[in-house]
Structure formats: C-alpha cells, structure tokens
Design a protein around this motif. Structure first.
Motif, PDB file in Angstrom:
ATOM      1  N   GLY A  37      14.619 -19.800  18.151  1.00 34.13           N
ATOM      2  CA  GLY A  37      15.506 -19.251  17.004  1.00 34.13           C
ATOM      3  C   GLY A  37      15.413 -19.991  15.804  1.00 34.13           C
ATOM      4  O   GLY A  37      15.692 -19.311  14.706  1.00 34.13           O
ATOM      5  N   VAL A  38      15.181 -21.208  15.548  1.00 37.79           N
ATOM      6  CA  VAL A  38      14.944 -21.965  14.388  1.00 37.79           C
ATOM      7  C   VAL A  38      13.840 -21.422  13.666  1.00 37.79           C
ATOM      8  O   VAL A  38      13.831 -21.321  12.515  1.00 37.79           O
ATOM      9  CB  VAL A  38      14.797 -23.591  14.499  1.00 37.79           C
ATOM     10  N   VAL A  39      12.582 -21.152  14.225  1.00 38.70           N
ATOM     11  CA  VAL A  39      11.476 -20.653  13.679  1.00 38.70           C
ATOM     12  C   VAL A  39      11.560 -19.192  13.307  1.00 38.70           C
ATOM     13  O   VAL A  39      11.482 -18.982  12.113  1.00 38.70           O
ATOM     14  CB  VAL A  39      10.269 -20.655  14.847  1.00 38.70           C
ATOM     15  N   LEU A  40      12.279 -18.376  14.121  1.00 40.51           N
ATOM     16  CA  LEU A  40      12.328 -17.069  13.760  1.00 40.51           C
ATOM     17  C   LEU A  40      13.535 -17.106  12.709  1.00 40.51           C
ATOM     18  O   LEU A  40      13.362 -16.267  11.715  1.00 40.51           O
ATOM     19  CB  LEU A  40      12.866 -16.266  14.828  1.00 40.51           C
ATOM     20  N   GLY A  41      14.689 -17.857  12.742  1.00 35.73           N
ATOM     21  CA  GLY A  41      15.697 -17.590  11.666  1.00 35.73           C
ATOM     22  C   GLY A  41      15.006 -18.093  10.041  1.00 35.73           C
ATOM     23  O   GLY A  41      15.147 -17.561   9.136  1.00 35.73           O
ATOM     24  N   GLY A  42      14.036 -19.343  10.440  1.00 33.08           N
ATOM     25  CA  GLY A  42      13.615 -19.638   9.121  1.00 33.08           C
ATOM     26  C   GLY A  42      12.486 -18.788   8.578  1.00 33.08           C
ATOM     27  O   GLY A  42      12.423 -18.466   7.348  1.00 33.08           O
ATOM     28  N   LEU A  43      11.899 -18.003   9.136  1.00 25.27           N
ATOM     29  CA  LEU A  43      11.079 -17.263   8.948  1.00 25.27           C
ATOM     30  C   LEU A  43      11.775 -15.856   8.328  1.00 25.27           C
ATOM     31  O   LEU A  43      11.249 -15.143   7.547  1.00 25.27           O
ATOM     32  CB  LEU A  43      10.057 -16.456  10.154  1.00 25.27           C
ATOM     33  N   GLY A  44      12.874 -15.552   8.932  1.00 26.22           N
ATOM     34  CA  GLY A  44      13.639 -14.334   8.629  1.00 26.22           C
ATOM     35  C   GLY A  44      14.320 -14.756   7.034  1.00 26.22           C
ATOM     36  O   GLY A  44      14.489 -13.741   6.511  1.00 26.22           O
ATOM     37  N   LEU A  45      14.538 -15.830   6.886  1.00 26.16           N
ATOM     38  CA  LEU A  45      15.107 -16.385   5.704  1.00 26.16           C
ATOM     39  C   LEU A  45      14.095 -16.091   4.627  1.00 26.16           C
ATOM     40  O   LEU A  45      14.443 -15.475   3.431  1.00 26.16           O
ATOM     41  CB  LEU A  45      15.755 -17.753   5.823  1.00 26.16           C
ATOM     42  N   ILE A  46      12.827 -16.650   5.061  1.00 25.49           N
ATOM     43  CA  ILE A  46      11.796 -16.491   3.889  1.00 25.49           C
ATOM     44  C   ILE A  46      11.548 -14.816   3.562  1.00 25.49           C
ATOM     45  O   ILE A  46      11.620 -14.417   2.412  1.00 25.49           O
ATOM     46  CB  ILE A  46      10.514 -17.019   4.354  1.00 25.49           C
ATOM     47  N   VAL A  47      11.386 -13.944   4.620  1.00 29.47           N
ATOM     48  CA  VAL A  47      11.259 -12.637   4.613  1.00 29.47           C
ATOM     49  C   VAL A  47      12.388 -11.925   3.817  1.00 29.47           C
ATOM     50  O   VAL A  47      12.220 -11.117   2.720  1.00 29.47           O
ATOM     51  CB  VAL A  47      10.793 -11.726   5.851  1.00 29.47           C
ATOM     52  N   SER A  48      13.500 -12.318   4.055  1.00 30.25           N
ATOM     53  CA  SER A  48      14.772 -11.538   3.495  1.00 30.25           C
ATOM     54  C   SER A  48      14.891 -12.273   1.889  1.00 30.25           C
ATOM     55  O   SER A  48      15.081 -11.384   1.065  1.00 30.25           O
ATOM     56  CB  SER A  48      16.037 -11.953   4.299  1.00 30.25           C
ATOM     57  N   ALA A  49      14.307 -13.366   1.499  1.00 24.91           N
ATOM     58  CA  ALA A  49      14.558 -13.833   0.244  1.00 24.91           C
ATOM     59  C   ALA A  49      13.339 -12.940  -0.595  1.00 24.91           C
ATOM     60  O   ALA A  49      13.755 -12.367  -1.811  1.00 24.91           O
ATOM     61  CB  ALA A  49      14.196 -15.159   0.131  1.00 24.91           C
TER      62      ALA A  49
END
Length: 181
Positions: free
Chosen positions: A154-166
């Motif tokens: 969850g932490v890894v996917l959330g961090g990756l999701g934040l990068i992609v969203s930004a």
C-alpha cells in the motif's frame, strides 16, 4: 481375610485421603488427585483475568487496514469511478463554457485539460489515502508477516500513485496538445 472386610477398609482409606483426617482426629496432608476444586478454578480464572493478553481485534484491524491500503494504491494507479465521473463533469462544463465561442486553445484547455487534471486530482487523493493507511498499519501492533507485506504494498503503490498523479496534474508526462496558432 474376608472380602467384605477388604472393601470396607478400602472405602475408609479413600474417605480418609479425601477429607484429610484420620480416625484419630489429627489432620494429615491431602494428596492431590489432579482435579481442580471449584475454589482452585475460580482462582485460576482470576489470574487469567488479570493477565493482559493481546486483543484479537488489534490484529484484525491491522490486517484489514493493510489490505485496504493495498487496494487504495491499486485504485490510485488504475483510476476510480468517482475520478471518471469528475472528469466527465469537467468535460461537460468545458463544453458549455466554450459552446458560445472561444479559441481552439481555450476549448482544448476547458474540455480536455480540466478533465485530465480532475482525474489526476482524484487519483492523487486515493494515493495519499493509501500512503496514510499503509503507514498507520506500521504503527499498529501486529504479528502476522502478511499484514506487513500488504502495508508495504500500500505504501509503495500509494507513493507511486502520488508521483503519477502529480505528473498528470502538472502536465509533466503528457502535455495538452497545442493548436499551432
């Protein structure tokens, strides 16, 4: 020896062992038969009540939060229904605003750009939630290794999701098309 006499003697000896007294009135130590009496059982229950045992609900909460964190991370990367609805709403608003006129650049920005940014915003919210919930799982006391694995996911996917969203929101990955005017 008389068989009746042997039976009576054995019964008397058993009664003496259970009560702890002999025929002379003196108290003798009683041998334990391995069975707890009601008083012994009550004392054991009191001891068990005073000992602090880890609650099963804490482990269940950590497990559920770990799975939720990983699920939110997947949703952050793949998109959500609410993000799609928000993007379509922004596209409709852009069509209404530019229907009376407007330059092609304004139309592209209002119809496609705002919808793209709206999708990025909602995906970023899901990514942030995945990151927060995943980090919260690490603060909860749990014993199972798979719970920690889901929290890491969850932490890894959330961090990756934040990068992609930004990257989507600030047009780093794909910029809006230009009209060439």
């Amino acid at each position: 020896m008389n068989p009746t006499e042997t039976k009576e003697t054995t019964e008397t000896e058993e009664a003496t062992a259970v009560t702890g007294t002999s025929g002379k009135g003196a108290a003798e130590p009683v041998e334990s038969t391995g069975h707890d009496t009601e008083v012994g059982t009550a004392e054991a229950e009191d001891i068990e009540d005073t000992e602090e045992t880890p609650r099963a609900s804490a482990g269940l909460a950590a497990a559920a939060a770990g799975v939720v964190s990983a699920g939110l991370g997947v949703v952050a990367l793949s998109g959500s229904w609410i993000g799609t609805i928000a993007a379509e709403r922004q596209a409709l608003i852009g069509q209404i605003k530019t229907s009376q006129g407007g330059t092609p650049a304004q139309q592209i920005s209002a119809i496609y750009g705002d919808a793209w940014h709206s999708t990025a915003l909602f995906n970023g919210i899901f990514a942030l939630l995945a990151l927060i919930v995943g980090l919260a799982v690490f603060a909860l006391p749990q014993k199972a290794g798979w719970v920690r694995a889901f929290a890491v996911a969850g932490v890894v996917l959330g961090g990756l999701g934040l990068i992609v969203s930004a990257g989507m929101y600030f047009d780093i990955f794909l910029a809006l098309p230009s009209t060439g005017s």
